[in-house]
Design an enzyme around this catalytic site. Sequence first.
Site, PDB file in Angstrom:
ATOM      1  CG  ASP A  43      26.037  32.482  48.758  1.00  0.00           C
ATOM      2  OD1 ASP A  43      25.993  32.379  49.993  1.00  0.00           O
ATOM      3  OD2 ASP A  43      25.455  33.381  48.129  1.00  0.00           O
ATOM      4  CD  GLU A  56      20.131  30.866  53.506  1.00  0.00           C
ATOM      5  OE1 GLU A  56      19.076  31.467  53.279  1.00  0.00           O
ATOM      6  OE2 GLU A  56      21.252  31.423  53.523  1.00  0.00           O
TER       7      GLU A  56
END
Length: 445
Positions: free
Chosen positions: A32, A203
């Site tokens: 991420d 997301e």
Amino acid sequence: MKNVLQFFVILLLIGNGLKAQNPLVTDIFTADPTARVFNGKLYVYPSHDIVPEEGIEAPKFCMPDYHMYSLEGGNTWKDYGVVLDQNSVPWGKKNSYGMWAPDCIKKGDTYYYYYPAEPVDKSSFRRIGVGTSKSPTGPFKWEKNYIKNVEGIDPGLLLDDNGKAYLYFGGGEKLFVAPLKGNMKEVASKPIKIEGLPAGYKEGSFPIKANGMYYLTFAHVFANEGYTIAYATSNNPLGPFTYRGKIMDNLGNGTNHHSVVKYKGKWILFYHWWEISGYNKLRSMRADYMTFKEDGTIARVKPTLRGIGAPTIGEKIQIDRYNDISGAKTSFVGGNEPIGWMVTDTKMMSNVRFNNVDFANGSAKKMVARIASGQRIGSMEVHLGNPKGDLIAEFPIKYTGGWNTWQTIETDLLKEVSGMQNIVVVFKSVWGADKIVNLNWLMLK
């Protein structure tokens, strides 16, 4: 499974390398990645995957804390250590192992670090908190409470040209956006659902503004493809948006999560992949250049091994399998070497190109090579630009003890070279052998 995962962790720790080939970092697992440029310097704020210790009950994605990194020179990532541990979240549940994707943004002279965590009050699956610092590397002072009226994951921040800030977040069928107050710690109004996005799981909201247009990039799960990186555009930061397509296809049937940043005039896509661990819950952050077409759409990004590295004097020059290569192959490094890629199956007159090598002001006098060979005699020539370009170095190749027994050798540079150059290594063998040498990396010194 646990023993297998621990084996990969040991391999990474042996490597202990912060290299700008892909993956960017190999001493821990990082996912991420949120990349930001502050004061002309490139920083990355990722999450952190681990293997839980024996006896600890943890979720499949086991993520206890956050590290942060900066790019030093042209090829080296500096690790500043843990910026926030799960048990230091003032409002968070202890030992939750759920510290997912963060973000950091600067407004005025203050840096604001946003992160999701599981709240101890059980009011939501995840809440989003914030901390402040006068430095992009912290330490941060963490707000005692999470941001009210915000429930979800993956905070992504946009600071518009007019100074207004927006918080994007969410995971599932819906993504949300809310303007922030001037203090950057509260929403100015109730979050709204972002309209115009395609159906399916979404997301990893990450907004950017380019050429006057707002781009919302996000992880998108297509029915039969798994995670991809997609994007939509709007003339308003609150939407509605128009879906434009994919930036990156699914990688190996695992998750993906990304960020986009402009650094030294070039756009870069940061993302993660799990190819070095072999397990899609232990991921490694990567980066590749991204380009806009004339009509404002984004060209599809293809993962590479070299990534964004521009190695300079004293830094390792790594291979990229998508650079020009003829008569040779690439594979994971064999033997007791740090995790990385090597050139292998080299044949007579085979060659490989290394792009974007920074010779700086021409002060380098030698070139170093990390090699392994089961062949008795051969050589490597290093040329500028192409296989017939100016010869700048030549390495004699001798038996090192086998194809996985590594030695570091060096030779003088034959001429002064300066600036950014592509170099081509040409492999030769006196006896015309089918395999001459395995080459891990080069270095100027």
